[in-house]
Design a protein around this motif. Structure first.
Motif, PDB file in Angstrom:
ATOM      1  N   LYS A  76      -1.625  -0.150  11.290  1.00 63.49           N
ATOM      2  CA  LYS A  76      -0.426   0.017  12.117  1.00 63.49           C
ATOM      3  C   LYS A  76       0.737  -0.804  11.564  1.00 63.49           C
ATOM      4  CE  LYS A  76      -2.439   2.335  15.614  1.00 63.49           C
ATOM      5  NZ  LYS A  76      -2.019   3.674  16.088  1.00 63.49           N
ATOM      6  N   ASP A  77       1.918  -0.233  11.647  1.00 65.97           N
ATOM      7  CA  ASP A  77       3.111  -0.978  11.263  1.00 65.97           C
ATOM      8  C   ASP A  77       3.210  -2.238  12.127  1.00 65.97           C
ATOM      9  OD1 ASP A  77       5.958  -0.949   9.941  1.00 65.97           O
ATOM     10  OD2 ASP A  77       6.281  -1.358  12.071  1.00 65.97           O
ATOM     11  N   PRO A  78       3.323  -3.417  11.503  1.00 66.58           N
ATOM     12  CA  PRO A  78       3.314  -4.664  12.281  1.00 66.58           C
ATOM     13  C   PRO A  78       4.418  -4.759  13.320  1.00 66.58           C
ATOM     14  CG  PRO A  78       2.977  -5.117   9.943  1.00 66.58           C
ATOM     15  CD  PRO A  78       3.366  -3.671  10.050  1.00 66.58           C
ATOM     16  N   ALA A  79       5.558  -4.147  13.056  1.00 65.76           N
ATOM     17  CA  ALA A  79       6.692  -4.258  13.984  1.00 65.76           C
ATOM     18  C   ALA A  79       6.657  -3.214  15.089  1.00 65.76           C
ATOM     19  CB  ALA A  79       8.011  -4.151  13.208  1.00 65.76           C
ATOM     20  N   LEU A  80       6.267  -1.993  14.759  1.00 65.76           N
ATOM     21  CA  LEU A  80       6.394  -0.885  15.701  1.00 65.76           C
ATOM     22  C   LEU A  80       5.062  -0.364  16.222  1.00 65.76           C
ATOM     23  CD1 LEU A  80       9.244   1.046  13.870  1.00 65.76           C
ATOM     24  CD2 LEU A  80       9.447  -0.509  15.808  1.00 65.76           C
ATOM     25  N   GLY A  81       3.958  -0.737  15.600  1.00 64.95           N
ATOM     26  CA  GLY A  81       2.644  -0.370  16.113  1.00 64.95           C
ATOM     27  C   GLY A  81       2.245   1.074  15.930  1.00 64.95           C
ATOM     28  N   VAL A  82       2.891   1.788  15.012  1.00 66.22           N
ATOM     29  CA  VAL A  82       2.518   3.171  14.726  1.00 66.22           C
ATOM     30  C   VAL A  82       1.809   3.234  13.378  1.00 66.22           C
ATOM     31  CG1 VAL A  82       4.398   4.156  16.089  1.00 66.22           C
ATOM     32  CG2 VAL A  82       4.765   3.641  13.662  1.00 66.22           C
ATOM     33  N   ASP A  83       1.076   4.328  13.142  1.00 66.51           N
ATOM     34  CA  ASP A  83       0.394   4.492  11.860  1.00 66.51           C
ATOM     35  C   ASP A  83       1.381   4.365  10.702  1.00 66.51           C
ATOM     36  OD1 ASP A  83      -2.507   5.389  12.441  1.00 66.51           O
ATOM     37  OD2 ASP A  83      -1.338   6.682  13.765  1.00 66.51           O
ATOM     38  N   SER A  84       0.961   3.661   9.669  1.00 69.48           N
ATOM     39  CA  SER A  84       1.824   3.433   8.502  1.00 69.48           C
ATOM     40  C   SER A  84       1.750   4.637   7.563  1.00 69.48           C
ATOM     41  CB  SER A  84       1.396   2.165   7.774  1.00 69.48           C
ATOM     42  OG  SER A  84       1.500   1.035   8.609  1.00 69.48           O
ATOM     43  N   VAL A  85       2.383   5.720   7.975  1.00 64.55           N
ATOM     44  CA  VAL A  85       2.340   6.956   7.201  1.00 64.55           C
ATOM     45  C   VAL A  85       3.397   6.907   6.098  1.00 64.55           C
ATOM     46  CG1 VAL A  85       1.500   8.266   9.172  1.00 64.55           C
ATOM     47  CG2 VAL A  85       3.965   8.144   8.741  1.00 64.55           C
ATOM     48  N   GLY A  86       3.318   7.869   5.170  1.00 64.35           N
ATOM     49  CA  GLY A  86       4.337   8.012   4.151  1.00 64.35           C
ATOM     50  C   GLY A  86       3.908   7.543   2.776  1.00 64.35           C
ATOM     51  N   THR A  87       4.770   7.798   1.810  1.00 66.21           N
ATOM     52  CA  THR A  87       4.418   7.586   0.408  1.00 66.21           C
ATOM     53  C   THR A  87       4.301   6.117   0.017  1.00 66.21           C
ATOM     54  OG1 THR A  87       6.745   7.721  -0.281  1.00 66.21           O
ATOM     55  CG2 THR A  87       5.487   9.767  -0.279  1.00 66.21           C
ATOM     56  N   ILE A  88       5.097   5.253   0.629  1.00 67.00           N
ATOM     57  CA  ILE A  88       5.056   3.837   0.233  1.00 67.00           C
ATOM     58  C   ILE A  88       3.710   3.227   0.586  1.00 67.00           C
ATOM     59  CG2 ILE A  88       6.055   1.555   0.620  1.00 67.00           C
ATOM     60  CD1 ILE A  88       8.759   2.908   1.012  1.00 67.00           C
ATOM     61  N   SER A  89       3.285   3.376   1.835  1.00 62.38           N
ATOM     62  CA  SER A  89       1.984   2.846   2.244  1.00 62.38           C
ATOM     63  C   SER A  89       0.858   3.489   1.450  1.00 62.38           C
ATOM     64  CB  SER A  89       1.761   3.073   3.737  1.00 62.38           C
ATOM     65  OG  SER A  89       2.612   2.258   4.511  1.00 62.38           O
ATOM     66  N   ALA A  90       0.935   4.799   1.246  1.00 63.10           N
ATOM     67  CA  ALA A  90      -0.113   5.500   0.509  1.00 63.10           C
ATOM     68  C   ALA A  90      -0.232   4.988  -0.918  1.00 63.10           C
ATOM     69  CB  ALA A  90       0.167   7.000   0.515  1.00 63.10           C
ATOM     70  N   SER A  91       0.895   4.774  -1.565  1.00 63.05           N
ATOM     71  CA  SER A  91       0.877   4.263  -2.940  1.00 63.05           C
ATOM     72  C   SER A  91       0.278   2.865  -3.006  1.00 63.05           C
ATOM     73  CB  SER A  91       2.293   4.223  -3.509  1.00 63.05           C
ATOM     74  OG  SER A  91       2.863   5.492  -3.577  1.00 63.05           O
ATOM     75  N   LEU A  92       0.712   2.004  -2.098  1.00 59.40           N
ATOM     76  CA  LEU A  92       0.254   0.618  -2.122  1.00 59.40           C
ATOM     77  C   LEU A  92      -1.244   0.508  -1.863  1.00 59.40           C
ATOM     78  CD1 LEU A  92       3.201  -1.092  -0.206  1.00 59.40           C
ATOM     79  CD2 LEU A  92       2.618  -1.440  -2.611  1.00 59.40           C
ATOM     80  N   VAL A  93      -1.733   1.184  -0.827  1.00 60.79           N
ATOM     81  CA  VAL A  93      -3.159   1.053  -0.508  1.00 60.79           C
ATOM     82  C   VAL A  93      -4.027   1.711  -1.571  1.00 60.79           C
ATOM     83  CG1 VAL A  93      -2.773   0.856   1.966  1.00 60.79           C
ATOM     84  CG2 VAL A  93      -3.258   3.088   0.997  1.00 60.79           C
ATOM     85  N   THR A  94      -3.548   2.797  -2.162  1.00 62.32           N
ATOM     86  CA  THR A  94      -4.320   3.438  -3.223  1.00 62.32           C
ATOM     87  C   THR A  94      -4.431   2.525  -4.431  1.00 62.32           C
ATOM     88  OG1 THR A  94      -3.617   5.637  -2.477  1.00 62.32           O
ATOM     89  CG2 THR A  94      -4.519   5.478  -4.704  1.00 62.32           C
TER      90      THR A  94
END
Length: 271
Positions: A85-103
């Protein structure tokens, strides 16, 4: 079927050891990394494969919200990574930035033989997509990275063919189509034009980013996408997505399970 007690230690994959020795990769797939954007999409697979949440965060940078579920299913070590979850807003961290980093971080940490990006996507009825269809994507590209300079324009699109799995396709009842990725759920006229140019059947927010990283690090990757909404249909995208998310996730869960069962005991070259 039971969680692997030694998953935190993450033993090196047999395929990786063989490849590093300069020998042809004929070992069975040992370690699989599943990258998935939303908790709703991840939860059924965590339950199905009896994965456990790893409380040891030391393999990831301090402070990131990423969540690792791990365990052993049949002969496979499975790491399922959800960006959290996004630390500030509490929603799933969707999108290309999060996907790239975790991959990137997960490939570095767990040395998988194969990456699977599983998730939901919009589909185009003009290309034959229907709600609940599950696709194994044949190619990926971006539709919102517009760089109108020669060669940079091609870099922005980032079109790539995905890892070919003819035997898997022959065995399983999956559709095949191209995937176009962008960081917006809606579709601007510019995006629509680019998606048409990409000849895409599917539209998501992570796939091409995962493909870029996997290609950069020379790890085979496959993409399973289940259709939650019809992009060129009559209903608003967000409304249709939320309406169908849970039921379509069940179809995705079934497809991922079939793929994992097929992979078990096979080599990369057998796919």
């Amino acid at each position: 079927m039971a969680p692997a007690e030694d998953m935190v230690a993450n033993p090196p994959s047999e395929a990786e050891e063989t490849a590093s020795a300069g020998v042809a990769n004929t070992s069975p797939i040992s370690t699989v990394l599943i990258v998935i954007a939303m908790h709703t999409e991840a939860a059924p697979l965590v339950s199905k494969f009896e994965l456990v949440e790893d409380g040891d965060k030391s393999m990831f940078p301090k402070g990131v919200p990423w969540v690792r579920y791990c365990g052993k299913y049949k002969d496979l070590y499975i790491n399922l990574i959800w960006p959290g979850k996004d630390p500030a807003l509490g929603v799933d961290s969707v999108g290309t930035i999060s996907a790239s980093l975790v991959t990137y971080a997960s490939i570095q940490a767990f040395k998988p033989d194969l990456v699977i990006n599983a998730g939901t996507a919009g589909g185009f009825k003009a290309k034959g997509a229907s709600i609940g269809d599950v696709y194994l994507t044949s190619a990926v590209a971006f539709h919102d990275r517009r760089i109108p300079i020669p060669v940079f324009d091609m870099y922005g699109i980032g079109a790539k063919e995905t890892f070919s799995c003819p035997n898997l396709l022959k065995q399983l009842n999956l559709k095949v189509g191209k995937l176009s990725t962008g960081d917006s759920m809606d579709m601007s006229p510019h995006d629509e034009s680019a998606i048409l140019a990409n000849d895409a059947t599917l539209k998501d927010m992570e796939g091409a980013a995962v493909a870029y990283v996997a290609d950069l690090l020379s790890v085979p990757a496959i993409f399973l996408k289940a259709v939650t909404d019809i992009v060129d249909g009559e209903k608003p995208t967000a409304e249709e997505f939320l309406q169908n998310l849970v039921i379509v996730t069940a179809a995705l869960d079934q497809a991922v399970t079939q793929v994992i069962d097929f992979i078990n005991g096979r080599c990369i070259s057998d796919l």
